[in-house]
Design a protein around this motif. Structure first.
Motif, PDB file in Angstrom:
ATOM      1  N   MET A   1       0.863  -1.194   0.000  1.00 30.91           N
ATOM      2  CA  MET A   1       0.000   0.000   0.000  1.00 30.91           C
ATOM      3  C   MET A   1       0.893   1.236   0.000  1.00 30.91           C
ATOM      4  N   SER A   2       0.697   2.135  -0.969  1.00 30.29           N
ATOM      5  CA  SER A   2       1.664   3.211  -1.173  1.00 30.29           C
ATOM      6  C   SER A   2       1.078   4.574  -0.831  1.00 30.29           C
ATOM      7  N   TYR A   3       2.011   5.512  -0.649  1.00 31.58           N
ATOM      8  CA  TYR A   3       1.672   6.917  -0.422  1.00 31.58           C
ATOM      9  C   TYR A   3       1.554   7.577  -1.799  1.00 31.58           C
ATOM     10  N   ARG A   4       0.495   7.192  -2.522  1.00 33.43           N
ATOM     11  CA  ARG A   4       0.324   7.665  -3.891  1.00 33.43           C
ATOM     12  C   ARG A   4      -1.144   7.567  -4.266  1.00 33.43           C
ATOM     13  N   ILE A   5      -1.717   8.640  -4.768  1.00 37.36           N
ATOM     14  CA  ILE A   5      -3.121   8.646  -5.160  1.00 37.36           C
ATOM     15  C   ILE A   5      -3.260   7.971  -6.521  1.00 37.36           C
ATOM     16  N   GLU A   6      -4.131   6.980  -6.571  1.00 30.29           N
ATOM     17  CA  GLU A   6      -4.382   6.274  -7.823  1.00 30.29           C
ATOM     18  C   GLU A   6      -5.652   6.842  -8.456  1.00 30.29           C
ATOM     19  N   PRO A   7      -5.537   7.472  -9.627  1.00 31.33           N
ATOM     20  CA  PRO A   7      -6.696   8.156 -10.214  1.00 31.33           C
ATOM     21  C   PRO A   7      -7.808   7.220 -10.661  1.00 31.33           C
ATOM     22  N   GLN A   8      -7.505   5.940 -10.834  1.00 31.02           N
ATOM     23  CA  GLN A   8      -8.552   4.997 -11.239  1.00 31.02           C
ATOM     24  C   GLN A   8      -9.513   4.686 -10.097  1.00 31.02           C
ATOM     25  N   ARG A   9      -9.160   5.072  -8.885  1.00 31.62           N
ATOM     26  CA  ARG A   9     -10.032   4.846  -7.739  1.00 31.62           C
ATOM     27  C   ARG A   9     -10.686   6.144  -7.320  1.00 31.62           C
ATOM     28  N   LEU A  10     -11.823   6.035  -6.644  1.00 40.17           N
ATOM     29  CA  LEU A  10     -12.524   7.229  -6.179  1.00 40.17           C
ATOM     30  C   LEU A  10     -11.653   7.981  -5.176  1.00 40.17           C
ATOM     31  N   LEU A  11     -11.661   9.317  -5.251  1.00 44.74           N
ATOM     32  CA  LEU A  11     -10.769  10.123  -4.433  1.00 44.74           C
ATOM     33  C   LEU A  11     -11.057   9.964  -2.941  1.00 44.74           C
ATOM     34  N   THR A  12     -12.336   9.874  -2.568  1.00 47.26           N
ATOM     35  CA  THR A  12     -12.656   9.698  -1.149  1.00 47.26           C
ATOM     36  C   THR A  12     -12.023   8.418  -0.612  1.00 47.26           C
ATOM     37  N   ALA A  13     -12.146   7.334  -1.378  1.00 43.85           N
ATOM     38  CA  ALA A  13     -11.573   6.060  -0.946  1.00 43.85           C
ATOM     39  C   ALA A  13     -10.053   6.134  -0.874  1.00 43.85           C
ATOM     40  N   GLU A  14      -9.435   6.826  -1.819  1.00 44.54           N
ATOM     41  CA  GLU A  14      -7.987   6.963  -1.819  1.00 44.54           C
ATOM     42  C   GLU A  14      -7.506   7.786  -0.628  1.00 44.54           C
ATOM     43  N   PHE A  15      -8.235   8.857  -0.326  1.00 45.37           N
ATOM     44  CA  PHE A  15      -7.875   9.663   0.842  1.00 45.37           C
ATOM     45  C   PHE A  15      -7.949   8.819   2.109  1.00 45.37           C
ATOM     46  N   ARG A  16      -9.008   8.091   2.277  1.00 39.48           N
ATOM     47  CA  ARG A  16      -9.164   7.286   3.496  1.00 39.48           C
ATOM     48  C   ARG A  16      -8.114   6.182   3.561  1.00 39.48           C
ATOM     49  N   ARG A  17      -7.778   5.605   2.428  1.00 35.23           N
ATOM     50  CA  ARG A  17      -6.749   4.567   2.413  1.00 35.23           C
ATOM     51  C   ARG A  17      -5.400   5.130   2.849  1.00 35.23           C
ATOM     52  N   ILE A  18      -4.987   6.249   2.241  1.00 35.92           N
ATOM     53  CA  ILE A  18      -3.665   6.803   2.539  1.00 35.92           C
ATOM     54  C   ILE A  18      -3.619   7.364   3.944  1.00 35.92           C
ATOM     55  N   ALA A  19      -4.668   8.084   4.345  1.00 35.54           N
ATOM     56  CA  ALA A  19      -4.701   8.616   5.715  1.00 35.54           C
ATOM     57  C   ALA A  19      -4.668   7.486   6.729  1.00 35.54           C
ATOM     58  N   GLY A  20      -5.434   6.433   6.469  1.00 35.64           N
ATOM     59  CA  GLY A  20      -5.435   5.294   7.385  1.00 35.64           C
ATOM     60  C   GLY A  20      -4.079   4.615   7.459  1.00 35.64           C
TER      61      GLY A  20
END
Length: 304
Positions: A1-20
């Motif tokens: 799991m990386s510190y990188r936003i993946e544009p193919q995923r919804l931004l809310t889910a990406e934020f929660r993933r990285i913050a978590g």
């Protein structure tokens, strides 16, 4: 799991993933800091900076909530800073000794005194366990708060939000560069460093759709951030010598340290400004922000 936003995923889910992910790492480091405080508190503070970089990038989505959470983790980092700052002082004196080898031998007594000072800060405080416990509880509360944040998942709006956050940081950094070049006070260089470090974290987060080439810029920004950190360490050392110098070493050794500090600071200021001008003194980066938003949208749609 990386510190990188993946544009193919919804931004809310990406934020929660990285913050978590960042909160998990912070809590792991805090727990380990009970037995390895010097190492793990430093690691924890690095993860806190990365979490705050994410919050600053998305601040426009909910300024009240994200400002409050940014303040939570800023205050947490400050409460855990004592040991790391004490170590940084030792490292700074070591750099001075290497930079000026003929004169640097005269700093041995000061370095020994700073080692003793660090040991005292790390071990005499009965409050470290309490500070760790407080920080862990704050992380648990912060996780719950961030889980309530909803971001635009439409690729048009999400791209604009990300580009706007990156653009704001670059503009703030460019303004700090102008102020540092004109006046050069310590607090302005500190603002420049914060902007550079935030921009570096944004380059990591936005790697998949940042306008190319990105790797040379990311490397140069990271190196500039390290040099500005060394400059900040010189400022901190000067303050400690002013406040505690008489307790740490002889008058002659403190005088020597101040002379070497001034010479090192002059070189480092000049180098930092030169590198920052090369990276941030090319006019408003609006064009890059537009390309970033466009790239995000194209990447998001490529998976549809």
């Amino acid at each position: 799991m990386s510190y990188r936003i993946e544009p193919q995923r919804l931004l809310t889910a990406e934020f929660r993933r990285i913050a978590g992910l960042q909160i998990d790492r912070i809590m792991d480091d805090l727990a380990a800091a009970r037995t390895l405080p010097e190492i793990k508190l430093h690691d924890c503070r690095k993860q806190l900076k990365k979490l705050r970089g994410l919050l600053r990038l998305l601040r426009a989505a909910n300024e009240k909530l994200l400002d409050a959470e940014n303040a939570r983790y800023r205050d947490m980092a400050r409460s855990l800073a004592g040991g790391r700052e004490a170590t940084a002082l030792i490292e700074t004196v070591g750099r001075l000794a290497r930079e000026f080898p003929q004169e640097g031998e005269g700093l041995a007594g000061l370095r020994k005194a700073l080692h003793l000072r660090r040991a005292r800060l790390l071990h005499e405080a009965a409050g470290l366990d309490a500070e760790i416990a407080t920080a862990l509880e704050s992380c648990r509360q912060g996780r719950e708060v961030l889980a309530t944040l909803c971001l635009p998942d439409d690729s048009e709006l999400a791209g604009d939000l990300l580009a706007g956050g990156a653009l704001k940081t670059m503009r703030r950094t460019a303004r700090a560069l102008v102020a540092a070049s004109d006046r050069g006070q310590e607090d302005i260089f500190h603002e420049l460093r914060k902007g550079v470090k935030s921009h570096w974290m944004h380059l990591l987060l936005l790697h998949d759709f940042w306008p190319r080439p990105i790797r040379p810029r990311r490397k140069a920004v990271e190196e500039l951030g390290e040099r500005l950190g060394e400059l900040q360490d010189l400022f901190v050392l000067r303050g400690i010598l002013r406040e505690e110098g008489a307790k740490l070493a002889s008058r002659e050794e403190i005088s020597l340290a101040r002379r070497l500090l001034r010479r090192s600071e002059k070189r480092l200021r000049k180098r930092c400004l030169h590198e920052a001008e090369r990276l941030f003194d090319k006019g408003p980066p609006r064009k890059a922000a537009r390309r970033l938003a466009k790239n995000y949208r194209e990447e998001a749609r490529s998976d549809v």
